[in-house]
Design a protein around this motif. Structure first.
Motif, PDB file in Angstrom:
ATOM      1  N   ALA A 108       1.232  -7.028  -2.741  1.00 11.75           N
ATOM      2  CA  ALA A 108       2.473  -6.276  -2.546  1.00 11.75           C
ATOM      3  C   ALA A 108       3.064  -6.581  -1.172  1.00 11.75           C
ATOM      4  O   ALA A 108       2.384  -7.092  -0.278  1.00 11.75           O
ATOM      5  CB  ALA A 108       2.200  -4.779  -2.687  1.00 11.75           C
ATOM      6  N   SER A 109       4.326  -6.242  -0.999  1.00 15.04           N
ATOM      7  CA  SER A 109       5.012  -6.544   0.259  1.00 15.04           C
ATOM      8  C   SER A 109       4.854  -5.451   1.308  1.00 15.04           C
ATOM      9  O   SER A 109       5.240  -5.638   2.460  1.00 15.04           O
ATOM     10  CB  SER A 109       6.506  -6.765  -0.004  1.00 15.04           C
ATOM     11  OG  SER A 109       7.084  -5.588  -0.554  1.00 15.04           O
ATOM     12  N   SER A 110       4.270  -4.308   0.913  1.00 16.78           N
ATOM     13  CA  SER A 110       4.066  -3.197   1.847  1.00 16.78           C
ATOM     14  C   SER A 110       2.974  -2.296   1.303  1.00 16.78           C
ATOM     15  O   SER A 110       2.618  -2.375   0.115  1.00 16.78           O
ATOM     16  CB  SER A 110       5.359  -2.391   2.024  1.00 16.78           C
ATOM     17  OG  SER A 110       5.690  -1.727   0.813  1.00 16.78           O
TER      18      SER A 110
ATOM     19  N   HIS B  74       3.296   0.842   0.787  1.00 19.49           N
ATOM     20  CA  HIS B  74       3.886   1.743  -0.199  1.00 19.49           C
ATOM     21  C   HIS B  74       4.073   1.047  -1.540  1.00 19.49           C
ATOM     22  O   HIS B  74       3.841   1.649  -2.596  1.00 19.49           O
ATOM     23  CB  HIS B  74       5.226   2.304   0.297  1.00 19.49           C
ATOM     24  CG  HIS B  74       5.748   3.380  -0.592  1.00 19.49           C
ATOM     25  ND1 HIS B  74       6.972   3.315  -1.223  1.00 19.49           N
ATOM     26  CD2 HIS B  74       5.188   4.562  -0.995  1.00 19.49           C
ATOM     27  CE1 HIS B  74       7.145   4.408  -1.958  1.00 19.49           C
ATOM     28  NE2 HIS B  74       6.084   5.173  -1.838  1.00 19.49           N
ATOM     29  N   GLU B  75       4.451  -0.218  -1.517  1.00 20.98           N
ATOM     30  CA  GLU B  75       4.565  -0.951  -2.773  1.00 20.98           C
ATOM     31  C   GLU B  75       3.193  -1.110  -3.419  1.00 20.98           C
ATOM     32  O   GLU B  75       3.063  -1.044  -4.649  1.00 20.98           O
ATOM     33  CB  GLU B  75       5.205  -2.320  -2.547  1.00 20.98           C
ATOM     34  CG  GLU B  75       5.460  -3.066  -3.857  1.00 20.98           C
ATOM     35  CD  GLU B  75       6.113  -4.421  -3.664  1.00 20.98           C
ATOM     36  OE1 GLU B  75       6.230  -5.150  -4.666  1.00 20.98           O
ATOM     37  OE2 GLU B  75       6.481  -4.766  -2.517  1.00 20.98           O
ATOM     38  N   MET B  76       2.153  -1.303  -2.617  1.00 24.88           N
ATOM     39  CA  MET B  76       0.788  -1.368  -3.150  1.00 24.88           C
ATOM     40  C   MET B  76       0.442  -0.062  -3.862  1.00 24.88           C
ATOM     41  O   MET B  76      -0.134  -0.061  -4.961  1.00 24.88           O
ATOM     42  CB  MET B  76      -0.193  -1.649  -2.007  1.00 24.88           C
ATOM     43  CG  MET B  76      -1.663  -1.693  -2.400  1.00 24.88           C
ATOM     44  SD  MET B  76      -2.503  -0.070  -2.290  1.00 24.88           S
ATOM     45  CE  MET B  76      -2.401   0.253  -0.523  1.00 24.88           C
ATOM     46  N   ILE B  77       0.816   1.053  -3.265  1.00 22.33           N
ATOM     47  CA  ILE B  77       0.567   2.359  -3.872  1.00 22.33           C
ATOM     48  C   ILE B  77       1.355   2.497  -5.175  1.00 22.33           C
ATOM     49  O   ILE B  77       0.837   2.966  -6.205  1.00 22.33           O
ATOM     50  CB  ILE B  77       0.944   3.490  -2.895  1.00 22.33           C
ATOM     51  CG1 ILE B  77      -0.034   3.527  -1.709  1.00 22.33           C
ATOM     52  CG2 ILE B  77       0.996   4.840  -3.609  1.00 22.33           C
ATOM     53  CD1 ILE B  77      -1.443   3.939  -2.056  1.00 22.33           C
ATOM     54  N   GLN B  78       2.604   2.089  -5.174  1.00 14.02           N
ATOM     55  CA  GLN B  78       3.436   2.196  -6.376  1.00 14.02           C
ATOM     56  C   GLN B  78       2.876   1.358  -7.523  1.00 14.02           C
ATOM     57  O   GLN B  78       2.868   1.799  -8.679  1.00 14.02           O
ATOM     58  CB  GLN B  78       4.871   1.770  -6.052  1.00 14.02           C
ATOM     59  CG  GLN B  78       5.613   2.740  -5.142  1.00 14.02           C
ATOM     60  CD  GLN B  78       6.988   2.229  -4.755  1.00 14.02           C
ATOM     61  OE1 GLN B  78       7.157   1.068  -4.395  1.00 14.02           O
ATOM     62  NE2 GLN B  78       7.988   3.107  -4.821  1.00 14.02           N
ATOM     63  N   ARG B  79       2.407   0.160  -7.223  1.00 11.06           N
ATOM     64  CA  ARG B  79       1.811  -0.677  -8.268  1.00 11.06           C
ATOM     65  C   ARG B  79       0.503  -0.074  -8.770  1.00 11.06           C
ATOM     66  O   ARG B  79       0.212  -0.109  -9.972  1.00 11.06           O
ATOM     67  CB  ARG B  79       1.580  -2.088  -7.726  1.00 11.06           C
ATOM     68  CG  ARG B  79       2.870  -2.847  -7.429  1.00 11.06           C
ATOM     69  CD  ARG B  79       2.600  -4.266  -6.948  1.00 11.06           C
ATOM     70  NE  ARG B  79       3.847  -4.943  -6.575  1.00 11.06           N
ATOM     71  CZ  ARG B  79       3.925  -6.210  -6.196  1.00 11.06           C
ATOM     72  NH1 ARG B  79       2.816  -6.959  -6.147  1.00 11.06           N
ATOM     73  NH2 ARG B  79       5.087  -6.747  -5.861  1.00 11.06           N
ATOM     74  N   THR B  80      -0.298   0.475  -7.857  1.00 10.14           N
ATOM     75  CA  THR B  80      -1.557   1.121  -8.248  1.00 10.14           C
ATOM     76  C   THR B  80      -1.290   2.288  -9.189  1.00 10.14           C
ATOM     77  O   THR B  80      -2.033   2.517 -10.156  1.00 10.14           O
ATOM     78  CB  THR B  80      -2.315   1.605  -7.003  1.00 10.14           C
ATOM     79  OG1 THR B  80      -2.577   0.494  -6.137  1.00 10.14           O
ATOM     80  CG2 THR B  80      -3.640   2.258  -7.374  1.00 10.14           C
ATOM     81  N   ALA B  81      -0.226   3.042  -8.922  1.00  4.06           N
ATOM     82  CA  ALA B  81       0.095   4.220  -9.728  1.00  4.06           C
ATOM     83  C   ALA B  81       0.470   3.869 -11.155  1.00  4.06           C
ATOM     84  O   ALA B  81       0.440   4.729 -12.041  1.00  4.06           O
ATOM     85  CB  ALA B  81       1.236   4.996  -9.063  1.00  4.06           C
TER      86      ALA B  81
ATOM     87  N   PRO C 243       1.121 -12.078  11.626  1.00  2.00           N
ATOM     88  CA  PRO C 243       0.890 -10.716  11.130  1.00  2.00           C
ATOM     89  C   PRO C 243       1.131 -10.655   9.622  1.00  2.00           C
ATOM     90  O   PRO C 243       2.095 -11.247   9.122  1.00  2.00           O
ATOM     91  CB  PRO C 243       1.924  -9.877  11.894  1.00  2.00           C
ATOM     92  CG  PRO C 243       2.221 -10.662  13.130  1.00  2.00           C
ATOM     93  CD  PRO C 243       2.115 -12.110  12.716  1.00  2.00           C
ATOM     94  N   PRO C 244       0.283  -9.968   8.869  1.00  2.00           N
ATOM     95  CA  PRO C 244       0.474  -9.862   7.416  1.00  2.00           C
ATOM     96  C   PRO C 244       1.605  -8.903   7.087  1.00  2.00           C
ATOM     97  O   PRO C 244       2.038  -8.112   7.942  1.00  2.00           O
ATOM     98  CB  PRO C 244      -0.877  -9.294   6.949  1.00  2.00           C
ATOM     99  CG  PRO C 244      -1.352  -8.478   8.112  1.00  2.00           C
ATOM    100  CD  PRO C 244      -0.891  -9.215   9.343  1.00  2.00           C
ATOM    101  N   PRO C 245       2.115  -8.953   5.843  1.00  2.00           N
ATOM    102  CA  PRO C 245       3.158  -7.991   5.445  1.00  2.00           C
ATOM    103  C   PRO C 245       2.706  -6.549   5.632  1.00  2.00           C
ATOM    104  O   PRO C 245       3.498  -5.685   5.993  1.00  2.00           O
ATOM    105  CB  PRO C 245       3.400  -8.326   3.974  1.00  2.00           C
ATOM    106  CG  PRO C 245       2.933  -9.734   3.809  1.00  2.00           C
ATOM    107  CD  PRO C 245       1.794  -9.896   4.756  1.00  2.00           C
ATOM    108  N   TRP C 246       1.432  -6.290   5.373  1.00  2.00           N
ATOM    109  CA  TRP C 246       0.858  -4.960   5.605  1.00  2.00           C
ATOM    110  C   TRP C 246      -0.614  -5.110   5.937  1.00  2.00           C
ATOM    111  O   TRP C 246      -1.236  -6.116   5.624  1.00  2.00           O
ATOM    112  CB  TRP C 246       1.081  -4.037   4.400  1.00  2.00           C
ATOM    113  CG  TRP C 246       0.585  -4.552   3.079  1.00  2.00           C
ATOM    114  CD1 TRP C 246       1.210  -5.449   2.259  1.00  2.00           C
ATOM    115  CD2 TRP C 246      -0.649  -4.196   2.415  1.00  2.00           C
ATOM    116  NE1 TRP C 246       0.454  -5.675   1.130  1.00  2.00           N
ATOM    117  CE2 TRP C 246      -0.690  -4.924   1.197  1.00  2.00           C
ATOM    118  CE3 TRP C 246      -1.705  -3.348   2.723  1.00  2.00           C
ATOM    119  CZ2 TRP C 246      -1.752  -4.820   0.295  1.00  2.00           C
ATOM    120  CZ3 TRP C 246      -2.766  -3.236   1.821  1.00  2.00           C
ATOM    121  CH2 TRP C 246      -2.780  -3.960   0.622  1.00  2.00           C
TER     122      TRP C 246
END
Length: 437
Positions: free
Chosen positions: A189-191, A193-200, A292-295
């Motif tokens: 994911a790009s952030s 929060h996007e990682m959380i949204q995909r996990t959900a 630096p990584p995206p997140w």
């Protein structure tokens, strides 16, 4: 193989010969093995074994670090940092530590726990409301499609920190939940929060608290740290952990001035039987770690040096304190080292390796914990806390014997032979012949 009796000079981050240090300093003084209970001749078996691992081509290079009572017993380097350049392994080599990031994220979480920001049995949905509509995988139908059921209750923070919440990771090839993690590219994911949204969008692998499964839950913890503090995870860790503990080379990327110290990472070629530089990881391009990584991945994004991580481990061994700097209270470290897996699920496999937890070996808060070492077939002390990384790094903290060990290699997919962490434990403790010292 090079024997290293060097220490990190805290004032300027360079290497210098050990000097007689004030009693308050720790990991600043090398001692003879016999002074802290080890037999030098027996300890030489550890060196000989690790040197042979390198000489046989299983890994390009390695470092091993052993301390007892806060004194450096052995700090050795073996082989090459890079086979392509021929540069030797050095004490300040920087390694990708992958999942050895997880205990550091756990400490970040416990700092916030001590500030009253969250409680162990809070539902995770209190901090991640995106998870309120999670479903649970009940099975698959005749066409291989997932059969879902409602969540009995949300996972607790305890379960998120103990890998009993039910989240996947994408590591198990055939599991339907892990397939979805790969399809939705959760960790790409790009952030946060996007990682959380995909996990959900992905069902849990089981109802919370009913099984143990290695998971992305520590990346979720990283997101929670960011949400509670308003800081990027790496900034919070630098402020509250790395700078106080004098870990100058631990971060989520390697700056340009340190790039030459980053070790190459390898993978075994089954056809040739040799190691070669790795180009990919989990189906994607291998990150360079030079930007630096995206997140910041709380589950596996850090780089570190042997001494930096040894200082972190010694803080854990000292029940939350190092060199007069307190990171956590003794009670919080004790809680991290307490098994959190319910007895009825202790025998569950993690789905990715042959490891199985039982009454002898459990899992606490972001650490594996040895409850009954002799029954577990190991010589380490009761209550030992440990974990490892995807490129073969490993460490343990033994509170019973006051021993800290850090081993660093860079090879994916195992070390091409016996597990180095297990061998290091056997060869270390067979040399501890006078533990009373």
């Amino acid at each position: 193989m090079t024997a290293v009796a060097l220490v990190l000079a805290p004032a300027h981050g360079t290497w210098a010969a050990p000097k007689k240090a004030p009693a308050a300093l720790e990991l600043s003084q090398a001692v003879a093995p016999e002074a802290v209970g080890f037999d030098s001749a027996r300890l030489a078996r550890l060196d000989a074994y690790m040197a042979k691992v390198v000489e046989s081509g299983r890994v390009a290079g390695m470092t091993t670090f052993l301390a007892r009572h806060g004194k450096v017993v052995s700090f050795k380097t073996y082989g090459k940092k890079s086979l392509a350049t021929g540069e030797p392994m050095t004490p300040d080599t920087i390694f990708r530590i992958y999942s050895m990031t997880k205990p550091v994220t756990g400490v970040a979480m416990m700092i916030l726990f001590e500030e009253g920001r969250w409680r162990l049995d809070d539902p995770v949905t209190r901090y991640v409301p995106e998870f309120k509509d999670l479903k649970v995988l009940k099975g698959v139908d005749g066409n291989g499609q997932p059969i879902l059921e409602d969540l009995g209750r949300p996972p607790t923070m305890r379960e998120v920190m103990a890998h009993t919440a039910g989240f996947g990771y994408g590591l198990a090839e055939e599991h339907p939940v892990d397939k979805l993690y790969r399809e939705k590219q959760v960790l790409s994911a790009s952030s946060t929060h996007e990682m959380i949204q995909r996990t959900a969008q992905i069902p849990l692998a089981f109802q919370p608290g009913t099984q143990w499964r290695y998971s992305s839950s520590v990346d979720i913890q990283g997101y929670i740290v960011e949400k509670l503090t308003g800081q990027r995870l790496g900034d919070f860790m630098a402020e509250r952990i790395f700078r106080p503990l004098r870990m100058p080379d631990t971060a989520f990327h390697v700056p340009a001035e340190k790039a030459g110290r980053l070790a190459a990472v390898y993978v075994g070629n089954k056809e040739t039987g040799r190691i070669e530089e790795a180009k990919a990881l989990f189906g994607g391009d291998l990150p360079t770690y030079l930007e630096p990584p995206p997140w910041d991945s709380g589950g596996g994004g850090l780089v570190s040096t042997t001494m930096d991580y040894a200082r972190f481990a010694q803080m854990i061994a000292n029940k939350g304190e190092l060199d007069g700097v307190r990171i956590l209270s003794p009670a919080s470290v004790e809680m991290m080292g307490t098994n959190m897996i319910p007895k009825e699920v202790l025998v569950s496999s993690n789905g990715t390796t042959g490891a199985r937890f039982n009454e002898a070996v459990g899992f606490g808060l972001d650490f594996m914990v040895v409850n009954e070492p002799r029954a577990a077939g190991t010589l380490e002390g009761k209550g030992s806390m440990s974990w490892g990384g995807a490129a073969g790094t490993w460490f343990w903290v033994d509170p019973t014997n006051d021993v800290v060990f850090v081993g660093m290699i860079q090879r994916f997919g195992g070390s091409g032979g016996d597990d180095l962490g297990a061998m290091a434990r056997t060869l270390t403790y067979q040399a501890l012949v006078n533990p009373e010292r």
